[in-house]
Design an enzyme around this catalytic site. Sequence first.
Site, short mmCIF file in Angstrom:
data_model
loop_
_atom_site.label_atom_id
_atom_site.label_comp_id
_atom_site.label_asym_id
_atom_site.label_seq_id
_atom_site.Cartn_x
_atom_site.Cartn_y
_atom_site.Cartn_z
N ASP A 10 0.87 -1.19 0.00
CA ASP A 10 0.00 0.00 0.00
C ASP A 10 0.90 1.23 0.00
O ASP A 10 2.10 1.15 0.26
CB ASP A 10 -0.89 -0.01 1.26
N SER A 11 0.27 2.38 -0.22
CA SER A 11 1.01 3.64 -0.13
C SER A 11 1.44 3.90 1.31
O SER A 11 2.35 4.67 1.56
CB SER A 11 0.11 4.78 -0.59
N TYR A 42 -0.76 8.72 -2.00
CA TYR A 42 -0.69 8.56 -3.45
C TYR A 42 -1.88 9.26 -4.13
O TYR A 42 -1.81 9.63 -5.29
CB TYR A 42 -0.76 7.08 -3.83
N GLY A 43 -2.97 9.38 -3.39
CA GLY A 43 -4.23 9.87 -3.97
C GLY A 43 -4.15 11.14 -4.77
O GLY A 43 -4.73 11.24 -5.85
N CYS A 73 -4.26 -1.25 -2.14
CA CYS A 73 -4.40 0.20 -2.27
C CYS A 73 -5.23 0.47 -3.52
O CYS A 73 -4.89 -0.02 -4.60
CB CYS A 73 -3.00 0.81 -2.41
N ASN A 74 -6.28 1.23 -3.35
CA ASN A 74 -7.16 1.50 -4.49
C ASN A 74 -6.47 2.34 -5.56
O ASN A 74 -6.58 2.08 -6.74
CB ASN A 74 -8.41 2.24 -4.00
N THR A 75 -5.75 3.38 -5.11
CA THR A 75 -5.11 4.27 -6.07
C THR A 75 -4.08 3.51 -6.90
O THR A 75 -3.99 3.67 -8.12
CB THR A 75 -4.44 5.45 -5.33
N GLU A 152 -4.20 8.61 8.67
CA GLU A 152 -2.75 8.40 8.70
C GLU A 152 -2.15 8.98 9.99
O GLU A 152 -1.18 8.49 10.52
CB GLU A 152 -2.13 9.03 7.45
N CYS A 184 -11.04 3.29 -0.50
CA CYS A 184 -9.72 3.68 -0.04
C CYS A 184 -9.41 2.79 1.16
O CYS A 184 -10.25 2.65 2.06
CB CYS A 184 -9.75 5.15 0.38
N THR A 185 -8.24 2.18 1.16
CA THR A 185 -7.98 1.18 2.20
C THR A 185 -7.78 1.80 3.58
O THR A 185 -7.73 1.08 4.57
CB THR A 185 -6.76 0.31 1.82
N HIS A 186 -7.71 3.12 3.65
CA HIS A 186 -7.61 3.77 4.97
C HIS A 186 -8.97 3.87 5.67
O HIS A 186 -9.03 3.97 6.89
CB HIS A 186 -7.05 5.19 4.83
N1 DGL Z 1 -4.39 3.55 0.45
C1 DGL Z 1 -4.79 4.53 -0.52
C2 DGL Z 1 -5.95 4.00 -1.34
O1 DGL Z 1 -6.54 2.97 -1.02
C3 DGL Z 1 -5.19 5.82 0.14
C4 DGL Z 1 -4.06 6.65 0.70
C5 DGL Z 1 -3.29 7.43 -0.33
O2 DGL Z 1 -3.81 8.44 -0.85
O3 DGL Z 1 -2.17 7.03 -0.60
O4 DGL Z 1 -6.26 4.59 -2.34
#
Ligand code: DGL
Length: 267
Positions: A10-11, A42-43, A73-75, A152, A184-186
Site C-alpha cells: 500500500d502507499s 498517493y491519492g 491500495c485503491n489508487t 494516517e 480507499c484502504t484507509h
Molecule cells: N491507500 C490509498 C488507497 O486505497 C489511500 C491513501 C493514499 O492516498 O495514498 O487509495
Amino acid sequence: MDNRPIGVFDSGLGGLTVLREILKVVPNENIIYFGDTARVPYGPRKLEEVREFVFSITHFLSQKDVKLMVIACNTSTAAALDALQARLPIPVIGVIEPGARTAVGHTANRRVGVMATRGTVESRAYDKAISKIDRGIKVYSVAAPKLVEYVEKGQLCGQALDGSIYDYIEPLLAKKIDVLIMGCTHFPLIEGRIAHLSGDNVKVISSAVETARDVKNILTKEGIAASGTGKPFRIFYETGKASHFYRVGKMFLGEEITDVVSIDLAM
Ligand code: DGL
C-alpha cells in the site's frame, strides 16, 4: 504447496486493513507487507507517478520471491493493476474489482456511492468495474482526501472528523445511494463513523473481505497455498519512520507488529 510469501503493499498503513482480512482466511501464509509511508498519500498524485512507485515496490517484492502480489491500495490498483498483470509472472490481485463485486451484491436500488482518493475517482476505475458486472447501476463518486490525513495521523474520531465525513457523503446521500463503497484502504479504520453518518438506509462496504476471499481462491486454484507447518512469518517494510508504523500500524492490523524494517527504495 508453496511456502514462499505473499507480497501485500500500500502507499502507507491502510493496506493493513486488507491484510487483516487476508490473515483471517489464510493464517498460515508467510507475508511480506510493504508500506510506502515516506511517499503517502498517493491519492493526489498523477497516476503515471503512482505507477512508477508501484513498479519500484513490486520490483523489491519480486526480489523477495513472493508467489502472489496483492495491491492493497485503491489508487495503486487504479494506476497499475493491468500493467502489473501483464509484466509479472505471478498472480496479481487488486482491491477495486472485489469492492465493485461486493457493492453490486448489496445494492437494491442500484445507486452506489464511492468515496475514494482523487486518483481513484478520476480514473473512474470503480465506475468501469461496476458497469462490467451490471451496466444499469448508477455510480456516484466523491474524492475524500482529508479523511486519509486523519487516518494516517491516527485521529479516528472527533467532531472535526465527523464534519469532514459528512461534507463528503452529503452529496452522495442526496443521490439516494443505498451502498457506499469505502474505495480507499484507509477508510475501514473510520467505518463506524462513516456508517453512523450515512444512516441506516446505506450499507457501507469495503473491498477487504472480498479481496481476502480472492486471495484464498487463487492460492487453492493455483495449488500454491502454504503447507501450514511451522510458525508463519510476517515482515513489514516501510519507507518512513518505523516507530510510527509500530504505533499506528497496530491499529490497522488489529495485532502487535514486531518486525518492521525501514528502507530507502532509491538505494
Ligand atoms: N491507500 C490509498 C488507497 O486505497 C489511500 C491513501 C493514499 O492516498 O495514498 O487509495
